[in-house]
Design an enzyme around this catalytic site. Sequence first.
Site, PDB file in Angstrom:
ATOM      1  N   ARG A 132      38.217  21.446  32.627  1.00 55.14           N
ATOM      2  CA  ARG A 132      38.835  19.862  32.216  1.00 55.14           C
ATOM      3  C   ARG A 132      39.075  20.210  30.423  1.00 55.14           C
ATOM      4  NH1 ARG A 132      35.337  18.532  36.309  1.00 55.14           N
ATOM      5  NH2 ARG A 132      36.664  17.856  38.106  1.00 55.14           N
ATOM      6  N   ASP A 161      39.325  24.452  38.278  1.00 57.14           N
ATOM      7  CA  ASP A 161      39.262  23.176  38.903  1.00 57.14           C
ATOM      8  C   ASP A 161      40.422  22.590  39.099  1.00 57.14           C
ATOM      9  OD1 ASP A 161      38.162  20.428  39.795  1.00 57.14           O
ATOM     10  OD2 ASP A 161      36.180  21.185  38.969  1.00 57.14           O
ATOM     11  N   HIS A 222      39.318  20.954  44.916  1.00 58.03           N
ATOM     12  CA  HIS A 222      39.275  21.456  43.463  1.00 58.03           C
ATOM     13  C   HIS A 222      40.311  22.358  43.061  1.00 58.03           C
ATOM     14  CE1 HIS A 222      36.454  18.543  42.220  1.00 58.03           C
ATOM     15  NE2 HIS A 222      35.804  18.666  43.115  1.00 58.03           N
ATOM     16  N   ASP A 285      32.325  21.676  46.891  1.00 57.48           N
ATOM     17  CA  ASP A 285      32.154  20.152  46.805  1.00 57.48           C
ATOM     18  C   ASP A 285      33.579  19.492  47.008  1.00 57.48           C
ATOM     19  OD1 ASP A 285      32.860  21.242  44.563  1.00 57.48           O
ATOM     20  OD2 ASP A 285      32.436  19.345  43.292  1.00 57.48           O
ATOM     21  N   GLU A 286      33.137  17.990  47.050  1.00 56.60           N
ATOM     22  CA  GLU A 286      34.393  17.201  47.140  1.00 56.60           C
ATOM     23  C   GLU A 286      35.653  17.888  47.748  1.00 56.60           C
ATOM     24  OE1 GLU A 286      32.741  14.602  43.423  1.00 56.60           O
ATOM     25  OE2 GLU A 286      34.276  16.147  42.873  1.00 56.60           O
ATOM     26  N   TRP A 352      22.816  18.368  43.597  1.00 55.99           N
ATOM     27  CA  TRP A 352      23.427  17.712  42.524  1.00 55.99           C
ATOM     28  C   TRP A 352      23.433  15.981  42.596  1.00 55.99           C
ATOM     29  CZ3 TRP A 352      28.135  14.850  41.944  1.00 55.99           C
ATOM     30  CH2 TRP A 352      29.058  14.873  43.178  1.00 55.99           C
ATOM     31  N   THR A 425      33.308  18.410  31.376  1.00 54.95           N
ATOM     32  CA  THR A 425      33.657  17.906  30.057  1.00 54.95           C
ATOM     33  C   THR A 425      34.990  17.245  30.207  1.00 54.95           C
ATOM     34  OG1 THR A 425      34.968  20.212  30.405  1.00 54.95           O
ATOM     35  CG2 THR A 425      33.058  20.231  29.091  1.00 54.95           C
TER      36      THR A 425
END
Length: 476
Positions: A132, A161, A222, A285-286, A352, A425
């Site tokens: 980021r 990412d 991501h 993730d995600e 997390w 970030t």
Amino acid sequence: MIPKPVAQTIYTESFPAPRQFSAGEGLTTIAEELNHFLNGLQSQTTPDESGKAWRLELHTGAAYEHPETYQLEIDQGRILLSAADPQALRYALSTLKQLLFSAHKTDGLIHKQLIRDYPRYRWRGLHLDVSRHIFEPAFIKQYLKLMSELKLNKFHWHLTDDQGWRIESKRYPLLQEISAWRKEADGERYGGYYTQGEIREVVAYATELGIEVIPELDLPGHMMAVLSAYPQFACNPQAFDTMNVWGISEDILCAGKDSTRDFILDLVDEVAELFPGAYFHLGGDEAPKDRWKACPYCQKRIRELGLKDEEDLQSWLFDTVTAHLALRGKTVIGWDEILEGNPSRETIAMLWRGDAKAAALQSENRGYRAILVPNHYLYFDWKASDDSPGAFGVTTLQKVWQFPIDEYFIQRPDLLLGVQANLWTEQISTTQRAWEMLIPRVYALSELAWGKQSDYPDFEARAQLWEDYISYALPR
Ligand SMILES: [Zn+2]
């Protein structure tokens, strides 16, 4: 001191604190570092009149019950160090520096004493997101130095990412030419990447400090930055852009195409070569599954392998990469979403979401090793107080320190490797802000990971004293 040692016996006798050391066998580097440290120190007191250097000696051959144990024995004119391994010797040095700093900044005296100390957890991690926002290698080194002072030993480097890819690739150069950059809403081009030389330098620096660097390639979600350069690895190739907003993308890597699988394996090979450590983080993730549900390649893979559903397909992809990395001696880590599937039992889950209680129970019941990094407690991009800058919720110093780690993995403590804090970030674009988000909360992380030996008021008082120490030990 932070973290507070497990056992410290202080005797009444005290002596003028040493201003210089001579090195016994095996301690030249440590003595040099200590002398360098003492040279710049403006002592409150007059130097020891005798002016004689203290002798630093290494005691070898002792056996210790706990790994990473070190021992410090301070007596007049001489300090005896012993350590279970070279890493623990560095911990002895960190502790000694804090003792000397405090002696010189107060009455100039150091007490005869004995310290025996060892960590509670073997995984004592700190994370940094450089996708980021990217930070210079010099800052990464400063970050590592801070970790080392706090006896943290795993640096989780979130290198990729949706908003930017940060690793130079010789095999896929479009990654640094295209994926490393994004066009901001105002038209500005933002980005950058670390050359392989810079990465090797950071890793070497970390190794010297006894810190293992764990790279993260977050997949199959991501991945928008990667797809902007290599759209053919998506389910539905089109003109993708590196994302310039935060959030979750529906487009992810295709798990059905052989070409995508080969690309991933090739890429992790290249990255694995840059990181000699034992662990490799693959994200997981995600990753929304809408594209996979509509993709003929993904559906064919599910049918052919007899998989249950798309979550199972993600586990298959994860396991394929895990098995490949295992051949290179690597153990794979993934975010707790991986537990929604059925990945190989060797995989380590990084817990997390929320207070991580549910995920902890799940990994305990199913026999997965885990690392605790609950966002309610250990996300340092969250605000440190109601009125301070930051994302989402509030995670005060006290909340971090009081994270009830004893309530986790009660039945299977062997599965809990340790604890880590993350610094995402999205909202952090300068090194100044990054540092402010870390300090002082990272001190509390250090005590959680090393093992708490005091109550909160005692910790808070020590944390205040540490501000002086850290601004001397790590000038910015
Ligand atoms: Zn697909």
